[in-house]
Design a protein around this motif. Structure first.
Motif, PDB file in Angstrom:
ATOM      1  N   PHE A  97    -105.843   5.131  53.031  1.00 41.39           N
ATOM      2  CA  PHE A  97    -106.898   4.869  52.050  1.00 41.39           C
ATOM      3  C   PHE A  97    -107.840   3.791  52.569  1.00 41.39           C
ATOM      4  CE2 PHE A  97    -103.389   5.975  48.851  1.00 41.39           C
ATOM      5  CZ  PHE A  97    -103.631   7.332  49.025  1.00 41.39           C
ATOM      6  N   ARG A  98    -109.081   3.869  52.150  1.00 40.43           N
ATOM      7  CA  ARG A  98    -110.085   2.859  52.465  1.00 40.43           C
ATOM      8  C   ARG A  98    -110.559   2.243  51.155  1.00 40.43           C
ATOM      9  NH1 ARG A  98    -107.823   3.664  56.274  1.00 40.43           N
ATOM     10  NH2 ARG A  98    -108.538   4.180  58.395  1.00 40.43           N
ATOM     11  N   PHE A  99    -110.275   0.965  50.954  1.00 40.52           N
ATOM     12  CA  PHE A  99    -110.608   0.315  49.702  1.00 40.52           C
ATOM     13  C   PHE A  99    -111.061  -1.113  49.981  1.00 40.52           C
ATOM     14  CE2 PHE A  99    -106.065   0.192  50.561  1.00 40.52           C
ATOM     15  CZ  PHE A  99    -105.773  -1.159  50.509  1.00 40.52           C
ATOM     16  N   ARG A 100    -111.738  -1.695  49.021  1.00 38.96           N
ATOM     17  CA  ARG A 100    -112.263  -3.042  49.175  1.00 38.96           C
ATOM     18  C   ARG A 100    -111.110  -4.044  49.276  1.00 38.96           C
ATOM     19  NH1 ARG A 100    -116.660  -4.904  44.898  1.00 38.96           N
ATOM     20  NH2 ARG A 100    -117.675  -3.105  45.916  1.00 38.96           N
ATOM     21  N   GLY A 101    -111.185  -4.906  50.244  1.00 38.82           N
ATOM     22  CA  GLY A 101    -110.152  -5.913  50.445  1.00 38.82           C
ATOM     23  C   GLY A 101    -109.022  -5.473  51.353  1.00 38.82           C
ATOM     24  N   ARG A 102    -109.161  -4.287  51.946  1.00 39.39           N
ATOM     25  CA  ARG A 102    -108.075  -3.762  52.780  1.00 39.39           C
ATOM     26  C   ARG A 102    -107.838  -4.650  53.997  1.00 39.39           C
ATOM     27  NH1 ARG A 102    -108.716  -0.565  57.190  1.00 39.39           N
ATOM     28  NH2 ARG A 102    -106.874   0.584  57.934  1.00 39.39           N
ATOM     29  N   ARG A 103    -108.886  -4.957  54.733  1.00 40.92           N
ATOM     30  CA  ARG A 103    -108.731  -5.789  55.931  1.00 40.92           C
ATOM     31  C   ARG A 103    -108.282  -7.204  55.570  1.00 40.92           C
ATOM     32  NH1 ARG A 103    -110.433  -3.915  60.720  1.00 40.92           N
ATOM     33  NH2 ARG A 103    -111.645  -1.976  60.755  1.00 40.92           N
TER      34      ARG A 103
END
Length: 282
Positions: A97-103
């Motif tokens: 998944f790609r979501f805000r705050g992942r990194r």
């Protein structure tokens, strides 16, 4: 090939391997010898296997040793299973998944792992002491509380280990499953999980060994002798070296090694592939 060239290119490896094997085997043989010798001491100049008796092993039944090993197996098994499930779910989310705050979350998990869990044992003690008044099952002297502490401490490093392995699984499999109408849960359980069994076995094994042999955190959480894990209970035997039952202690150490050896032997076919494949793509 001449003897000198063989020694320079290959022979020295055998020499080093033999020396390391001897270095590792001597303490193990000494502990086994002490366990088979009634009234033996670790400080005496005893010859290896001078006596052969199962008296120390029989004496374990007159102590709470088997309760300790039962507690350790329960705590370690549940911790290993929980670590695998939680780590796999988190790694799948970060990988797919790609979501805000992942990194930022991944970086935070990496930074947290720079500090050993035992540095927080004072905070853990105070936290469990406060929880004891509200939820006694999660307070001090609770095996469930100890399991929760282990699960929280192992999530970060295992998530990173699993994350690298999950990235090696082609995304085309997820897309094909989605076209066939599979949900994310169905894709995770029926397609991804069977493909990542090697790393799951490695994470489970490392988690089991770490919790089975842990002393510091278990000593902080557990208070009563009946709830002690093996490491805490056997430490009490050896706390006073002047009167410590070293023969009994050695026998307990030998028996305690059996579950770990059996689990390692059962999962060894997954260990190499599980530890190396995750480093291919991160």
């Amino acid at each position: 090939m001449s003897a000198g060239r063989w020694m320079r290119e290959l022979g020295w490896r055998y020499v080093v391997g033999i020396l390391v094997t001897i270095y590792c085997l001597i303490p193990l043989l000494y502990v086994l010898s002490v366990s088979l010798s009634p009234g033996a001491t670790l400080t005496g100049a005893n010859k290896l296997f001078q006596h052969f008796s199962l008296e120390n092993f029989q004496a374990l039944g007159q102590t709470t040793y088997w309760q300790w090993i039962k507690n350790s197996l329960i705590v370690s098994s549940i911790t290993a299973i929980g670590t695998v499930l939680m780590g796999a779910a988190a790694a799948y989310a970060f990988s797919r998944f790609r979501f805000r705050g992942r990194r930022g979350t991944l970086t935070f998990l990496l930074l947290v792992q720079m500090f050993p869990q035992m540095l927080a044992f004072v905070a853990l003690f105070l936290l469990l002491l406060a929880l004891q008044d509200v939820f006694p099952v999660l307070g001090l002297d609770s095996r469930l509380a100890l399991i929760c502490v282990y699960l929280g401490g192992a999530l970060g490093s295992n998530t990173f280990l699993l994350y690298g392995f999950f990235n090696t699984v082609p995304r085309e499999l997820d897309e094909a499953a989605e076209i066939d109408g599979a949900s994310h849960a169905q894709t995770f359980w029926t397609i991804i999980m069977p493909l990542v069994i090697p790393i799951l076995a490695v994470v489970g094994l490392l988690s089991f060994i770490a919790s089975f042999s842990d002393f510091v955190i278990a000593r902080v959480v557990l208070q009563s002798e009946s709830n002690f894990t093996l490491a805490v209970g056997m430490y009490n035997w050896a706390a006073d070296e002047r009167v410590a039952p070293w023969g009994l202690f050695a026998a307990g150490a030998v028996v305690a090694a059996i579950p770990v050896i059996l689990l390692f032997q059962y999962l060894q076919k997954y260990i190499v592939s599980g530890l190396t494949a995750g480093a291919v793509k991160g």
